[in-house]
Structure formats: C-alpha cells, structure tokens
Scaffold this active site. Structure first.
Site: not given
Ligand code: GCO
Ligand code: MN
Ligand code: MN
Length: 388
Positions: A218, A182, A184, A288
């Site tokens: 995400e 994932e 970010k 999420d």
């Molecule tokens: C965030 C992330 C987390 C992850 C979670 C699963 O922005 O905090 O989206 O919510 O998805 O740690 O690995």
């Molecule tokens: Mn997430």
């Molecule tokens: Mn997130």
C-alpha cells in the site's frame, strides 16, 4: 480531449470500507450517514468502478442473525448483478473488536489466536460465496506498544503457524484462492510486525506453501516509513509476488491519511503507474483510501472518480514518456553498451574471474562522465506539468 473514463480492463476496485467510510476520526464522530453494502455497490456502479472488496464485517455485522445475513447477502448480490460489479478480493476484520486489542494471530492468548483462525476461515468461506480470487491479510493489531509484552520471535512464529494453517484450509476446501499479505509499520499499533513489503517478502519465503502467498503493498504504508513505494512494488513484482495493490496517498511523518490516489506525491504516483503499466500488471488496482471528512456522498463520488481519473491521466503520461524521442535518446545514451565487457558477466568461472582481475579500467574517465539525469528528470517534470 483524452478519455480518462475508467474501463473494466483497468480493474479499478474499492473496498466497502473506503467509499463507506463515514468520516469519523479519533477526535470526532461520523460526518456521513451509514449506507448499506448494496447502496455502496450502486454508488460504485455510478462512478464506473469494476470491483468491490470487503471485510467479513463490512458485509455482515459481527452480531448479525442468520436471517440478517441472508437478507444482506441477497441485497448485495442483487446490487452486484444490477451494476455488473464483481468481488475480486475479500479479507477479515481482525482489528475492530476488543478481543483483538493485543493482536489476532500474534495474541499471547491462545483462545484469541484460535478465535482469529475460526473467524478467518468463516470469512474465507464468505469471500468464496462471491468468487473472490485474492484474500488479503492486514495485521493491523499484530504488534506492540511495549516490547515487554510480547516476544517478537514468538510473534513471527505464530504468524507463520496461522498462515500455514490457513493455506492448508484453502487447499483442503479446494478453493481457487491466493493470499496477499499487507504490511504497515504502525497504526493502530505502536509498532506492527513485518513492517514493510520487504519484511513480508522475506516472511513468505519461510511458509509451507510460499507459492500461494504474495503481497498487497500500500502506497501510504511505505510512505509512512519514508520508503520509495515503487521500489517495493518492483521487488515484489520481480519475485512474482505482486498479487494485489492498495493505492492511496500519504504525507510521510503524519497520521494515517488514506488520501485520494495521487493527491499528494504526483511524481511518486507517476512512477508507480508507469511501472504497473510497463510490466502489464493485470491484478486489481484497489483504492484503499477515503474521502475527506468534509464531504457528503457527492464528495465521496468526487473522491472515487478522482482516484480513477488521476490513474488514467498518469497512465497517459507514462505512454507519453515512453514515446518521447528526447527522453528515449537520453535513456539510450545512459544504457549504451559497446559490448567490450560482456565477457565478464553471467555465470561465474575461474577463468572469467582471472581475466576480469587482469583487465584495466580507466576509473577517472568512468567517474567523469555526466549522466544527464537532471535533464531527464526535468523532461519528466515537463511531461507531468503538461509543458511537453
Ligand atoms: C489500513 C489498511 C486496511 C487494509 C484492509 C484490508 O491502513 O487500515 O490499509 O485498510 O488494507 O483492512 O485488509
Ligand atoms: Mn490497505
Ligand atoms: Mn492503510
């Protein structure tokens, strides 16, 4: 009136940390009381969710005694069997504890990196106790505030080494488990490595076992970067790498909001749902996100129900779009092909290249053609606003 109630086949899931979020933010403390994992599972049962996901420490607090652990697991399992809720995904908390303040797998300190591997192996074992099929890696602390502190190249190498090690662990243990990475761009770090789903897809190709590893895109994370989320999802799907998805919403240019799915950009949410349904994505649809800080647990249920309801409404809208004769007529026109150029496409040959170079095209006429995208977009808006 349509039936928008969630069904098991929709695979709607929530993390313990989503409905269990207590409304704290950097400026204020929690507004909701703590609820145990078993209580949260019952809440999810009440709203009609299909699955629950957890970080190791959402379920078992980091300093729990073996007796605490046994009791929590027993209660959690009882709530799961009572509600029929399953655990499709598990993950590791590699961000809350001060030990991870400079990252886990990318920390400059080899002891921290080794501890992160150990914690993840234990967390994988915990996930397997609940038969999780997907294991998510979100490297929230794998980044920097100051690039004088860490080598960006070394950090990618360390991330790769960790993923290779953990893939081998899963193979060694004969676990039926896939990894989903994932991305970010930032928050909680100033900048996080492998910042987008596209970065992650490129990174996966460099691993020893790329077939075991996909992505968990995400919505909010790509919107934070100002990107078109559905395009990233489509690219992952086309590469056979869409192993999981995190649904929420986010205004670009703001703090990490984790808004209820579809509550901000309805149009983007529509194209996303339409994409997932059109390609028959059959993985979890994981929300999420979390309820506003203003809410009590009734409001948390409103939030959770709202995520699923909006998805179901948009799914119906996608079916309406696909069945709309006028929309389909425009699409047919846009995609019309008289077959005259088919001979130029497909596998390369030097004959093909020569005949294509000899062909003449009416560039001006091709450029003059109106494509009716304004009309098509307004038809889409009419569908979304209920005017069709
Ligand atoms: C965030 C992330 C987390 C992850 C979670 C699963 O922005 O905090 O989206 O919510 O998805 O740690 O690995
Ligand atoms: Mn997430
Ligand atoms: Mn997130």
């Amino acid at each position: 009136m349509s039936d928008y109630s969630p069904k098991p086949e929709n695979k709607f899931t929530f993390g313990l940390w989503t409905v269990g979020n207590r409304g704290a933010d950097p400026f204020g403390s929690a507004t909701r009381e703590h609820k145990s994992p078993a209580e949260l599972v019952r809440l999810l049962g009440e709203v009609g969710a299909y699955g629950v996901n957890f970080h190791d420490n959402d379920l078992i607090p980091i300093d729990a005694t073996p007796a605490d652990r046994d009791r929590i697991i027993r209660d959690f399992k009882a709530a799961l069997s009572e509600t029929g809720i399953i655990v499709p995904m598990a993950t590791t908390n590699l961000f809350s504890e001060p030990v991870f303040k400079d990252g886990a797998f990318t920390s400059n300190d080899p002891k921290v990196r080794a501890y992160a591997l150990q914690k993840t192996m234990n967390a994988i074992d915990l996930g397997m106790e609940f038969d999780a099929k997907t294991y998510v890696f979100w490297g929230g602390r794998e980044g920097t505030e100051s690039d004088s502190s860490k080598s960006a190249v070394e950090s990618i190498k360390r991330s790769r080494e960790a993923m290779n090690f953990l893939c081998e662990y899963v193979l060694d243990k004969k676990y039926d488990l896939k990894f989903a990475l994932e991305a970010k761009p930032n928050e909680p770090r100033g900048d996080i490595y492998n910042a987008t789903t596209g970065h992650m897809l490129a990174f996966i190709g460099t691993l020893d076992h790329p077939e075991m590893v996909g992505v968990n895109p995400e919505v909010a994370h790509e919107h934070m970067s100002g990107l078109n989320f559905m395009h990233g999802v489509a690219q992952a799907w086309e590469a056979g790498k869409l192993f999981h998805i995190d649904l929420n919403d986010q205004y670009p240019g703001r703090y990490d909001q984790d808004l209820r799915f579809g509550s901000r950009d309805i149009k983007a949410a529509f194209y996303l749902v339409k994409f997932l349904e059109d390609v028959k994505y059959d993985g979890s649809r994981h929300f999420d996100a979390h309820a506003y800080r203003t809410e009590d647990y009734e409001g948390v249920k409103d939030f959770a129900r709202g995520c699923m309801r909006t998805y179901m409404i948009l799914k119906e809208k996608a079916a309406q779009f696909n069945a709309d004769k006028e929309v389909q007529a425009v699409l047919a026109e846009i995609n019309a092909n008289d077959g005259s150029t088919d001979k130029f496409f497909g596998k390369y040959s030097s004959e093909k290249a020569s005949s294509l170079k000899a062909e003449s095209f009416d560039r001006a006429a091709l450029g003059k053609r109106g494509l009716k995208y304004e009309h098509l977009d307004q038809l889409t808006i009419d569908i979304l606003l209920g005017a069709r």
